[in-house]
Design an enzyme around this catalytic site. Structure first.
Site, PDB file in Angstrom:
ATOM      1  CG  LEU A 193      10.980 -16.520 -36.285  1.00  0.00           C
ATOM      2  CD1 LEU A 193      10.210 -17.816 -36.461  1.00  0.00           C
ATOM      3  CD2 LEU A 193      12.407 -16.802 -35.842  1.00  0.00           C
ATOM      4  N   GLY A 194      10.724 -12.773 -39.079  1.00  0.00           N
ATOM      5  CA  GLY A 194      10.579 -12.090 -40.357  1.00  0.00           C
ATOM      6  C   GLY A 194       9.310 -11.272 -40.381  1.00  0.00           C
ATOM      7  CB  SER A 195       8.169  -8.271 -41.149  1.00  0.00           C
ATOM      8  OG  SER A 195       9.244  -7.682 -41.839  1.00  0.00           O
ATOM      9  N   GLY A 196       6.296  -9.769 -43.361  1.00  0.00           N
ATOM     10  CA  GLY A 196       5.815  -9.825 -44.726  1.00  0.00           C
ATOM     11  C   GLY A 196       4.794  -8.755 -44.999  1.00  0.00           C
ATOM     12  CD  GLN A 197       2.212  -6.072 -49.041  1.00  0.00           C
ATOM     13  OE1 GLN A 197       3.419  -5.917 -48.964  1.00  0.00           O
ATOM     14  NE2 GLN A 197       1.410  -5.180 -49.569  1.00  0.00           N
ATOM     15  CE  LYS A 203       2.902 -14.729 -42.501  1.00  0.00           C
ATOM     16  NZ  LYS A 203       2.670 -14.776 -43.967  1.00  0.00           N
ATOM     17  CB  ILE A 205       5.420  -9.332 -37.327  1.00  0.00           C
ATOM     18  CG1 ILE A 205       5.034  -7.887 -37.648  1.00  0.00           C
ATOM     19  CG2 ILE A 205       6.878  -9.425 -36.967  1.00  0.00           C
ATOM     20  CD1 ILE A 205       5.168  -6.961 -36.471  1.00  0.00           C
ATOM     21  CB  VAL A 206       6.980 -14.619 -38.935  1.00  0.00           C
ATOM     22  CG1 VAL A 206       7.048 -16.079 -38.496  1.00  0.00           C
ATOM     23  CG2 VAL A 206       6.148 -14.485 -40.202  1.00  0.00           C
ATOM     24  CG  ASP A 249       5.852 -12.593 -52.807  1.00  0.00           C
ATOM     25  OD1 ASP A 249       6.659 -12.014 -53.559  1.00  0.00           O
ATOM     26  OD2 ASP A 249       5.744 -12.323 -51.604  1.00  0.00           O
TER      27      ASP A 249
END
Length: 918
Positions: free
Chosen positions: A595-599, A618, A602-603, A712
């Protein structure tokens, strides 16, 4: 070598156009000798003749100027143009006055006759181009670069100083001639030594292969003295317009160009004595490449050698191979022009690369951050379909007219701040083969062809067909355990090997052959799916599929799982902490649904095993961070535990092992950035932007009331609950969030640079007004589809320039109230920046239709948290005064719920929040 063409006059009846075609046909192989028209029989509008340059011959057409005369200077310019395109490595740049022209006259004793005036050239003549003895060697070495702003989709380095080109887009300059890359700051220092390899044409291929005849005219010499005066004309067809006439410059005609250093400086430098370099060991603070082999100088310090005089950088192994061409320290107007002048200088604010350290994390995902979204946003210009197509045209940024009416800011894109992660192929078969099983409802042992992928186990009838007996979703598997004694085993039957437990049935898998009649040959695995070895392999494969994100190398026990012994589950809803709970027993994680990746992680998509509810999980790898940062990893969980608001994503629970942290949240539809980029114009209409921004502000008001600053805030962190045109939005990703009091300041590094306020970028103290700056950027990118600031200029200077911030395209279509709100949010001074409540009270957001849309949303979700009951009478009165229709169901709702205790409690809570913030 073929014999020279026979020169003979054509038939008197030959038309002018046919004469031109016949002259062009002289260069086609096998077409025979070249027929020339009779002298003086010039076609209407010009003289047709051939230019001979070495072994190359080109047909040209000399046109009359406005006064009706012919100019010899135009013929020289035309000869230089032919050399520039056919022999770019031997370009005649600026040598028009050093070219001699000779006319071939077979009837004369001296065949070559010097052409002194243009009238000496007659129709059908063959003109020889000879370089004058006055031309020096330095004249051939000076070939200026054609520099244009370029956007790179992968990390690139400056070919002058060797340092990396930083930034998101338009990071540097690319030469059209040689393809080399440079910093914008290095443009004035680049030597004029373009090789022209990118636009080089084989010298044995005639330019007339394009079906054109060169023409020259005096009409354009005053406007573009340095451009080749060429106008391709197809024989027998109409002449093209002058705007289409510059072959080789068709692609970047409207792009912003840069010029290199003055040619006079190159002539001065060529006269200097070149000496060997004086290399010393040097430590580089930025990524730098060797200027000899063009490979990266690796290491933390003492990575390579640098010349003390000219700052040339190279590997230690390359130093002996570097030519002795050091010119020493070259200065002009007090500025050092040597290649590596800034390699060890820390840049100050306002310079081209002042974001280099901050953007270092962005370079890992440069390919991902500028995928199709960026290509679509940049493709605003059109590329001319000219004959000389650039081989790298697909990687060139599109033509963009530089004018006050067009925004040259960075296009909106997805900014990724994580280690690069590739998405796995969906439904990848992890294991397949024959296997036997029986169930708690049917004790008859069956044999099927099992196929395991990332989401289910499918039991096929055979190994080739598509018909299957049963599908067991991995999300429905509650437990995977070794075999236990069971009363269901028939007397005399072999026991099973392991068990798969779901909510309704238990699958007893495998067959443990206690007394095999004959062992399999060579200890091979029996193909029928019987035996402990094949069952063991299936058990391990299913265990990995149930927990697909366990660290590599971790062992999966058949009995008690190693993760169960050390895992901890924290339930956010009831604050219960349970020991020895494995996340794989509660949730199924889908590794191919990223679904996404952040700092910090990974989600993935997931599903609750018992209820089937979709969730987002996450996964944070603690091993990637030092021990002192583990508290920051839990920061998001600690904040979300205390947040319960419809505008904030809901946190269900958290699981923790020594290696990883699993944060389970509600799964939503998408994010606001996807909504912006997928819209028709790449930007949102004002009424939708108002609808979304109001919800963001209401959620921020709740956060600030609890002294929580998001830090953020960006469209990627604003999630949409549905695919409706007017969806509910929720804030997510609190990894950077901080607890900041009303009058407190913080200094830690947070957020994404593109959305951060100046006080954070300058490493100064910041407070909760940081989020309000981000809201201003979100409004700007939503309405325009671009970021508000260009990385080349100081933010404060750009804000003061209204023409730069709000170019007519597209801001002429946007209301002045929206621009006024953006201006009040993008205030460099924090004390002048609008607060949440002041923003909500701004006339742009105090809109009747927006209020109606928000009320409809609240009716759909069954909770009123965005608007307030005290505003109902005001908007109802406004609708009556303006003659607008006020929905009847809203009147009934306000009458029925206005006096309820719950309504009073919500009103008092909202009032206390507003008073606290004010």
């Amino acid at each position: 070598m073929s014999a020279p063409p026979l020169l003979r006059p054509p038939s008197p009846l030959l038309p002018a156009a046919a004469a031109v075609a016949a002259a062009a046909a002289a260069l086609v192989p096998g077409s025979g000798p070249a027929p020339f028209p009779a002298p003086g029989a010039a076609p209407a509008g010009g003289i047709s003749f051939h230019l001979q340059i070495g072994l190359s011959r080109e047909p040209v057409l000399l046109l009359q100027d406005s006064s009706g005369d012919y100019s010899l200077a135009h013929v020289r310019e035309m000869a230089c143009s032919i050399v520039d395109q056919k022999f770019p490595e031997c370009g005649f740049y600026g040598l028009y006055d050093k070219i001699l022209l000779f006319r071939h006259d077979p009837a004369s004793e001296n065949i070559l006759q010097l052409v002194k005036i243009a009238s000496d050239i007659q129709e059908g003549d063959l003109i020889e181009v000879v370089l004058s003895a006055s031309a020096t060697f330095e004249d051939f070495q000076i070939r200026p670069h054609a520099l244009f702003v370029h956007s790179y989709r992968a990390p690139a380095f400056c070919d002058h100083c060797g340092e990396m080109l930083w930034g998101l887009v338009r990071q540097g300059l690319k030469c059209e001639g040689c393809g080399l890359n440079y910093h914008k700051r290095c443009a004035f220092k680049i030597p004029n030594n373009c090789s022209g390899v990118r636009r080089r044409r084989l010298s044995n291929v005639s330019l007339t292969g394009l079906g054109t005849v060169r023409t020259a005219s005096a009409e354009f010499s005053t406007s573009a003295p340095d451009e080749p005066l060429l106008s391709p004309v197809s024989p027998g067809f109409e002449q093209k317009s002058p705007s289409e006439s510059f072959i080789g410059r068709e692609k970047r005609s409207n792009s912003q160009s840069y010029v290199g250093r003055p040619i006079q400086l190159d002539k001065l430098l060529m006269s200097k004595v070149k000496v060997p370099h004086t290399f010393v060991i040097h430590s580089y603070t930025r990524p730098t490449v060797c200027q000899f082999c063009k490979k990266l100088l690796k290491g933390l310090f003492r990575q390579g050698l640098q010349c003390k005089d000219c700052r040339f950088n190279c590997h230690k192994r390359c130093a002996p191979k570097v030519p002795n061409n050091c010119l020493g320290e070259v200065t002009i107007n007090g500025e050092l022009l040597s290649p590596g002048a800034e390699s060890d200088v820390v840049m100050e604010e306002g310079s081209d690369d002042n974001d280099s350290e901050r953007n270092s994390g962005l370079m890992d995902d440069m390919d991902e951050a500028m995928v199709q979204d960026t290509e679509m946003a940049l493709a605003e210009g059109q590329s001319d379909g000219a004959e000389m197509q650039d081989p790298d045209a697909d990687q060139e940024d599109s033509n963009r007219t530089i004018s006050p009416s067009t925004s040259n800011n960075i296009p909106l894109m997805r900014v990724v701040q994580s280690v690069k992660h590739t998405k796995r192929r969906s439904s990848t078969v992890m294991k397949e083969g024959w296997m036997v099983h029986y169930t708690s409802k049917d004790t008859l042992r069956k044999r099927h062809y099992w196929r395991l992928d990332s989401k289910s186990i499918t039991l096929f009838q055979n190994d080739t067909g598509s018909r299957y007996y049963k599908e067991i979703p991995l999300s429905e598997i509650l437990c995977l355990e070794p075999a236990k004694p069971s009363a269901l085993i028939p007397t005399g039957a072999n026991p099973h090997c392991f068990e798969i437990t779901t909510a309704n049935v238990v699958y007893y898998v495998g067959e443990n052959v206690v007394n095999p009649s004959s062992p399999p040959p060579n200890n091979s695995v029996p193909p029928s799916g019987i035996g402990t070895d094949v069952a063991r392999m299936w058990e391990v494969a299913i265990q990995h599929a149930l927990m697909p994100v366990i660290p590599k190398g971790s062992s999966v026990g058949s009995g008690t799982n190693s993760h169960k012994d050390i895992s901890v589950s924290i339930s956010v809803s009831n604050s219960q902490i349970q020991e020895n709970v494995d996340i794989s027993t509660v949730y199924q994680i889908f590794p191919d649904e990223v679904l996404g990746s952040g700092q910090f992680g990974i989600v993935y998509g997931g599903k609750h095993r018992k209820t089937g509810r979709d969730v987002a999980i996450k996964i944070i790898d603690k091993l990637r961070f030092p021990t002192k940062q583990e508290s920051q990893l839990r920061n998001e969980v600690a904040i979300l535990q205390n947040l319960h608001h419809p505008g904030v994503v809901n946190l269900e629970c958290m699981f923790e092992t020594p290696e990883r942290v699993f944060v389970v949240m509600e799964k939503l539809h998408g994010d606001m950035l996807e909504m912006i980029l997928s819209s028709e114009k790449g930007r949102l209409p004002e009424h939708i932007t108002k609808f979304l921004i109001t919800q963001i502000l209401v959620a921020l008001r709740h956060l600030h009331f609890k002294n929580i600053v998001h830090c953020d805030l960006k469209p990627e962190n604003v999630l949409l609950a549905s695919a409706d045109p007017f969806p509910q939005v929720k804030l997510c990703d609190f990894g950077f969030a901080r607890i900041i009091g009303e009058k407190s300041f913080r200094r830690s590094v947070v957020g994404t640079p593109a959305y951060l306020a100046p006080e954070v970028l300058r490493n100064k103290g910041y407070n909760r007004s940081l989020d309000m700056w981000s809201v201003g950027v979100i409004i700007y990118v939503s309405l325009s589809g671009t970021f508000p600031f260009n990385e080349d200029e100081d933010i404060h200077d750009q804000i003061q320039n209204a023409a730069f911030m709000y170019p007519p395209n597209p801001w002429k279509e946007i209301s002045h109230e929206a621009i006024d709100l953006i201006n009040n949010l993008l205030q460099v001074k924090m004390r002048k920046r609008y607060s949440v409540d002041k923003t909500l009270s701004h006339p742009w957001l105090q809109d009747y239709q927006t209020w109606l849309d928000l009320r409809e949303l609240e009716c759909r979700i069954g909770e009123r948290y965005i608007t307030h009951e005290s505003d109902d009478s005001r908007w109802e009165q406004y609708a009556g005064e303006q003659g607008l229709q006020y929905p009847a169901h809203l009147i009934n709702l306000s009458a029925s719920h206005g006096d309820s205790p719950e309504a009073e409690e919500r009103e008092m809570k909202a009032l206390s929040e507003r008073v606290s913030i004010l």
